[in-house]
Scaffold this active site. Structure first.
Site, PDB file in Angstrom:
ATOM      1  CG  ASP A   1      -1.688   1.341   1.341  1.00 58.36           C
ATOM      2  OD1 ASP A   1      -2.413   1.795   0.391  1.00 58.36           O
ATOM      3  OD2 ASP A   1      -1.494   1.662   2.327  1.00 58.36           O
TER       4      ASP A   1
ATOM      5  CG  ASP B   1      -1.318   7.610   0.385  1.00 65.07           C
ATOM      6  OD1 ASP B   1      -0.336   8.060  -0.279  1.00 65.07           O
ATOM      7  OD2 ASP B   1      -2.393   7.656  -0.515  1.00 65.07           O
TER       8      ASP B   1
END
Length: 570
Positions: free
Chosen positions: A33, A35
Site C-alpha cells: 500500500d 499512503d
C-alpha cells in the site's frame, strides 16, 4: 513410481501444474500500500513536495530487491474521482515516491470512490490480481503489506498473504483481525524474509524410507501436506503415521506410499488411558517400517518427545522435530520456529531443517490427490453452487445453527444453490440448516465425498475446521466464519481466496477452548447473513438464478459488500 493424479516423480522430471517455479521460494513478489505504509499518509495528496517516506522504508525495500523479490504498489486513490487532484498530479506524486524509495515493478492505482462498485478498490481483489499478472506470477505467490483492514482484505480475497503494519489511526479491531502484524515496515520486511528463509533451508538431500508423523485431525494432516510432498520429492518411500481422525485426509495426500493409523494418547483430545501393551505394539509397528529416519510434525502446542522416545526404541537412527523442550538424545534435528507461523509453513520449515524442500515446480499450496476425489452427487446441478458446512468436531468453532439456517435462506434468495454438508452424526443439524431451500447432503459426505462436492463449488462457507483446509487444497474460495479461539494467522485457510467474518476480538480469543466459554457464541452469532452474501460477491461467485428463484434441477432440503476497514479513507 507413484500413481498420483498429478504426475509425480521422486527425483528428476517431476511434472507439476506450476512448472518452472522454485519450490524453495515462498514468494515471488511483495505488494505494498502507498499512503500510511510506504509514505506518511497525507489525505488526498497531489503535491510531490509533501511526500515523506516512513522511517527505514528505503533500506527495507532494498532488502527485498536484494533478495530477488519483485515490488509493486497497490493503492486506492479516490481523490481522482472526488476531483481533489488530477491524474498528472497523481503521476507526479508516484514519481516522487520512486525517486525517494527506488523503482517499483508495477503500479496499480484505483481511481474510483466507494460508490463506483468497482472490482479494483480495496478490499476488492482486482488490483492484487492485476499486479500479480503484471509481475508474471499469481496472487498466492504474493504478500501484501498495508496499514488497514481493506489492504489485508484485498490480499485475502485474491489468495495472497497479508501483513498489517498499524499506524496511530489503525483501529484495534483491524489489528485483532489481521493474521500477521508487524510494528513497522522494516519489521514487516524482516518477517517476510524470515518466513522465506525458514522454508528454503539448505540444498535438499536424498533419503531412503522416511516415516513422517502427523497425528490429530483431518485438518492437521491436510495442512502438513506441503511438507509431506517436500519429503516425498527426495525420499524413496514415505510412510505416514496418523491418528484415526486424520486417516481419511492421509489417504488424500500426494506423496504418501503407506499409511499407518495409530492413536497417540499424548496427542488425541480425548485419549484412552496409556496402555503399556499398546505402546509395545506401536513400537513393534514402528520397527516394522524399517525407516531410515523420521520427521515428526506437530502443532505448536504439542510435544514430539514421547514419540521420539518410541522411535529410538524402534531403532530409527535419525529423528527430526520442532521442540522447545530439551530433547536430550531423542532428536538429531531439534528445530525451533518463531511463534505465529501459518501451520503449513511451520511444517515446511521442519522439513527444510531435516533436509527436504519442495522440488522445483512445486509450491507451498495445499493439495489432494484428484484420483481419490469422487464425482459430486447427483442433484447439485452444474458447477458453481455454494457449500455451507455448519458443524465441527470442536463445538466452539462450529457455525451456530440458527445463523447457518439464515445464511442459507439469504444465499438462496439471492439466486445461489446452497448445499449443506455434514457427517453421519449431523443429519439433524444439516436438515435444520438446509430448511426448505438448501440441498441437504447430511450424512452423505465423508472426507473424500466432501472433496467431491467441494471440487465443483464456487465457494465454501465454514467455520475454522477441517473442511476449510480441504477447500484450500482444492483451490476453492472460503468464507471463513472464524472463531478466534486459535490464531487466524496460524489456522486460517492457506493460499486460497478468503474472506474472514466474525468478531476477532471476542473474549474467547486465543483461549483454545473446545466449547464456547461465552454464552451465545457471540464471536459468530452476531454475523449478519448479508455480510456472507457480500463476501461471496467479493470472491467473484455469481448467482445462477434470479433472486428468490430456486435454480432449475435442484431439489431443496435434500437430495434422494464486505466492509473491511474504512471504505472512504482513501
Amino acid at each position: 513410481m507413484r500413481r498420483d493424479a498429478e504426475p509425480y516423480q521422486r527425483r528428476s522430471g517431476r511434472v507439476d501444474p506450476v512448472a518452472g517455479r522454485d519450490g524453495r521460494a515462498l514468494y515471488d513478489a511483495v505488494l505494498l500500500d502507498r499512503d500510511g505504509t510506504l509514505i506518511e499518509d497525507v489525505p488526498y495528496n497531489g503535491d510531490p513536495d509533501k511526500v515523506r517516506p516512513v522511517p527505514g522504508a528505503r533500506a527495507a525495500l532494498d532488502r527485498l530487491r536484494a533478495a530477488g523479490l519483485r515490488l509493486g504498489v497497490v493503492t486506492n486513490q479516490s481523490g481522482l474521482a472526488r476531483g481533489l487532484f488530477t491524474a498528472v498530479q497523481l503521476r507526479a506524486v508516484n514519481a516522487r515516491v520512486e525517486e525517494l524509495l527506488g523503482p517499483f515493478d508495477t503500479w496499480q492505482c484505483c481511481p474510483h470512490d466507494e460508490r463506483a462498485g468497482c472490482a479494483c478498490r480495496k478490499p476488492a481483489p482486482g488490483m492484487v490480481h492485476a499486479a500479480a499478472r503484471a509481475l508474471g506470477t499469481t496472487p498466492d505467490r504474493c504478500v501484501l503489506v498495508g496499514d488497514i483492514a481493506a489492504d489485508l482484505g484485498a490480499a485475502a480475497a485474491a489468495g495472497a498473504a497479508g501483513v498489517l503494519v498499524p499506524t496511530p489511526t489503525t483501529r484495534a479491531v483491524e489489528v485483532a483481525a489481521a493474521g500477521q502484524v508487524a510494528a513497522d515496515l522494516p519489521a514487516a520486511v524482516e518477517l517476510i524474509l524470515t518466513r522465506s528463509a525458514l522454508v528454503a533451508g539448505p540444498p535438499p538431500r536424498r533419503a531412503g524410507t522416511v516415516l513422517v508423523v502427523r497425528s490429530d485431525s483431518a485438518g492437521d494432516v491436510l495442512v502438513t501436506g506441503p511438507a509431506v510432498r517436500a519429503v516425498a520429492g527426495y525420499a524413496q518411500r514415505v510412510v505416514l503415521l496418523c491418528g484415526p481422525r486424520g486417516r481419511a485426509a492421509a489417504a488424500l495426500l500426494p506423496g504418501v506410499d503407506e499409511v499407518v493409523e495409530w492413536p497417540l494418547p499424548w496427542i488425541d483430545g480425548t485419549p484412552d488411558p496409556v496402555d503399556p501393551a499398546d505402546i509395545d505394539r506401536l513400537t513393534d509397528r514402528l520397527r516394522a517400517v524399517r525407516a531410515d529416519e523420521a520427521v515428526v510434525f506437530t502443532s505448536f502446542h504439542q510435544s514430539p518427545l514421547p514419540l521420539a522416545l518410541l522411535l529410538r526404541l524402534a531403532g530409527v537412527p535419525r529423528v527430526s522435530a520442532i521442540s522447545d523442550d530439551y530433547p536430550g538424545s531423542l532428536l538429531d534435528v531439534r528445530h525451533r520456529v518463531p511463534a505465529g507461523l501459518p501451520e503449513p509453513e511451520r511444517a515446511l520449515s521442519l522439513a527444510a531443517a531435516a533436509g527436504f524442500t519442495l522440488p522445483p515446480g512445486d509450491d507451498p499450496r495445499l493439495r489432494v490427490r484428484a484420483d481419490r476425489v469422487p464425482p459430486a452427487p447427483a442433484g447439485l446441478g452444474g458447477p458453481g453452487y455454494l457449500v455451507l458446512h455448519p458443524g465441527s468436531a470442536v463445538p466452539s468453532r462450529a457455525v451456530p445453527p440458527e445463523l447457518a439456517a439464515r445464511i442459507v435462506r439469504t444465499l438462496t434468495a439471492a439466486g445461489h444453490r446452497v448445499a449443506v454438508t455434514g457427517g453421519p452424526d449431523e443429519t439433524a443439524l444439516t436438515a435444520r440448516v438446509a430448511g426448505d431451500t438448501g440441498i441437504d447432503l447430511g450424512g452423505r459426505t465423508g472426507l473424500a465425498d466432501l472433496a467431491g462436492v467441494l471440487a465443483h463449488a464456487g465457494a465454501l462457507v465454514v467455520g475454522n475446521t477441517g473442511p476449510a483446509h480441504l477447500a484450500a487444497a482444492l483451490g476453492v474460495p472460503v468464507v471463513s466464519l472464524f472463531a478466534p479461539t486459535v490464531p487466524y494467522g496460524q489456522w486460517g485457510p492457506y493460499r486460497v481466496p478468503t474472506v474472514r467474518l466474525g468478531d476477532a476480538a471476542a473474549p474467547c480469543r486465543d483461549t483454545r477452548a473446545t466449547v464456547c466459554p461465552v454464552p451465545g457464541h457471540p464471536c459468530l452469532s452476531a454475523v449478519e447473513p448479508g455480510r456472507v452474501l457480500d463476501a461471496v460477491r467479493l470472491l467473484g461467485v455469481p448467482a445462477d438464478a434470479p433472486a428468490g428463484v430456486t435454480p432449475a434441477g435442484v431439489t431443496p432440503a435434500g437430495v434422494t459488500p464486505v466492509t473491511a476497514g474504512r471504505g472512504s479513507r482513501r
